[in-house]
Motif scaffolding. Sequence first.
Motif, PDB file in Angstrom:
ATOM      1  N   ALA A  45       0.825  -1.216   0.000  1.00 43.57           N
ATOM      2  CA  ALA A  45       0.000   0.000   0.000  1.00 43.57           C
ATOM      3  C   ALA A  45       0.855   1.259   0.000  1.00 43.57           C
ATOM      4  O   ALA A  45       0.505   2.263  -0.625  1.00 43.57           O
ATOM      5  CB  ALA A  45      -0.935  -0.008   1.207  1.00 43.57           C
ATOM      6  N   GLU A  46       2.001   1.204   0.686  1.00 48.56           N
ATOM      7  CA  GLU A  46       2.900   2.361   0.701  1.00 48.56           C
ATOM      8  C   GLU A  46       3.497   2.630  -0.675  1.00 48.56           C
ATOM      9  O   GLU A  46       3.832   3.782  -0.986  1.00 48.56           O
ATOM     10  CB  GLU A  46       4.024   2.126   1.716  1.00 48.56           C
ATOM     11  N   ALA A  47       3.656   1.601  -1.490  1.00 47.06           N
ATOM     12  CA  ALA A  47       4.155   1.790  -2.851  1.00 47.06           C
ATOM     13  C   ALA A  47       3.057   2.290  -3.779  1.00 47.06           C
ATOM     14  O   ALA A  47       3.270   3.173  -4.616  1.00 47.06           O
ATOM     15  CB  ALA A  47       4.737   0.478  -3.389  1.00 47.06           C
ATOM     16  N   VAL A  48       1.864   1.744  -3.616  1.00 44.47           N
ATOM     17  CA  VAL A  48       0.746   2.066  -4.499  1.00 44.47           C
ATOM     18  C   VAL A  48       0.229   3.485  -4.284  1.00 44.47           C
ATOM     19  O   VAL A  48      -0.018   4.231  -5.247  1.00 44.47           O
ATOM     20  CB  VAL A  48      -0.402   1.046  -4.281  1.00 44.47           C
ATOM     21  N   GLY A  49       0.048   3.871  -3.028  1.00 43.15           N
ATOM     22  CA  GLY A  49      -0.576   5.159  -2.724  1.00 43.15           C
ATOM     23  C   GLY A  49       0.059   6.341  -3.418  1.00 43.15           C
ATOM     24  O   GLY A  49      -0.601   7.082  -4.163  1.00 43.15           O
ATOM     25  N   PRO A  50       1.357   6.579  -3.224  1.00 46.47           N
ATOM     26  CA  PRO A  50       2.002   7.735  -3.865  1.00 46.47           C
ATOM     27  C   PRO A  50       2.272   7.544  -5.351  1.00 46.47           C
ATOM     28  O   PRO A  50       2.482   8.523  -6.058  1.00 46.47           O
ATOM     29  CB  PRO A  50       3.312   7.879  -3.089  1.00 46.47           C
ATOM     30  N   ALA A  51       2.269   6.307  -5.829  1.00 49.34           N
ATOM     31  CA  ALA A  51       2.511   6.080  -7.260  1.00 49.34           C
ATOM     32  C   ALA A  51       1.416   6.720  -8.102  1.00 49.34           C
ATOM     33  O   ALA A  51       1.679   7.298  -9.152  1.00 49.34           O
ATOM     34  CB  ALA A  51       2.608   4.576  -7.545  1.00 49.34           C
ATOM     35  N   VAL A 118       5.904  -7.341  -1.747  1.00 52.22           N
ATOM     36  CA  VAL A 118       6.419  -6.294  -0.862  1.00 52.22           C
ATOM     37  C   VAL A 118       7.577  -5.491  -1.446  1.00 52.22           C
ATOM     38  O   VAL A 118       7.876  -4.400  -0.950  1.00 52.22           O
ATOM     39  CB  VAL A 118       6.855  -6.889   0.495  1.00 52.22           C
ATOM     40  N   LEU A 119       8.221  -5.985  -2.480  1.00 46.85           N
ATOM     41  CA  LEU A 119       9.357  -5.270  -3.058  1.00 46.85           C
ATOM     42  C   LEU A 119       8.935  -4.275  -4.139  1.00 46.85           C
ATOM     43  O   LEU A 119       9.770  -3.541  -4.662  1.00 46.85           O
ATOM     44  CB  LEU A 119      10.384  -6.262  -3.618  1.00 46.85           C
ATOM     45  N   ALA A 120       7.649  -4.248  -4.456  1.00 50.14           N
ATOM     46  CA  ALA A 120       7.156  -3.291  -5.449  1.00 50.14           C
ATOM     47  C   ALA A 120       7.452  -1.863  -4.998  1.00 50.14           C
ATOM     48  O   ALA A 120       7.374  -1.545  -3.808  1.00 50.14           O
ATOM     49  CB  ALA A 120       5.657  -3.470  -5.665  1.00 50.14           C
TER      50      ALA A 120
END
Length: 267
Positions: A45-51, A118-120
């Motif tokens: 979610a931390e990767a997706v949100g700001p992307a 998780v590495l995304a």
Amino acid sequence: MNDQPTILILAGKRDGKLDPLAERAGVSHKCRVPINGKPLLEWVAEAVGPAFPEAKVLISIHDPAVIADLPTVAALKAAGRLVLCEAQAGIVESVEHAIALAGGDAAFPLLITTADNVLAESGYLQGVHRDALASEGDAVVVLATRESIRAAHPDGQRKFYEFSDVAISNCNVFWLRNSKALRATEAFREGGQFAKNRARIAKAFGILNLIRFRLGWWTLDKAFKAISRRFGVRVVPQITPDGAFAIDVDNERTYGVAELLLKARKG
């Protein structure tokens, strides 16, 4: 075409069963398994949100209450971006249900990933969407080569799809341009995991295609053309140069590998 795709994170239980990693960690859902100080889903979610800061984020899970306290999930909800979807009996059914909740055609283009990916990273996901938009594909499957995966970690993956020109593994990231592209998801109606179960290849893609695959007659390009014919929709591969993105948290071994890479890459 929208430059902000809808995001779908699949966080349900495979076959409705408790995952061994979840059992070891004492949690009800694998997405809550802690790794490097945070639950698996939190990293994704931390990767997706700001992307994609304006995108709707759909999370498909059997019990939405178990993730309500996660900081990024709470932040997405507070921003009005979150749609929690009850996971269904299978992967395809869960995808179809999430799309319906997101407004059908309004959900496209759709970027799908999993809660154990998780590495995304944000830049990587942005690149997937950008390149998919520019491609001719209705559906895009993100892949990494054996060489790039082993360069990221020699034990990152042990099984690969072997073609005459390349050996690859999937990165658990899929992109659908429109509702027509849903035809391509039929390959996962029986649950995927093709490297572990060749009978599923035969059922999903046909026995003749399985024979061609097993005899090494196919290049990667020919294989995807055959898949496209099978489902009546253009399915194309997208190769990422960073093999780490093909390493998800699937078992104890890959948990250890992902934990090492997380510490090195994200602190």
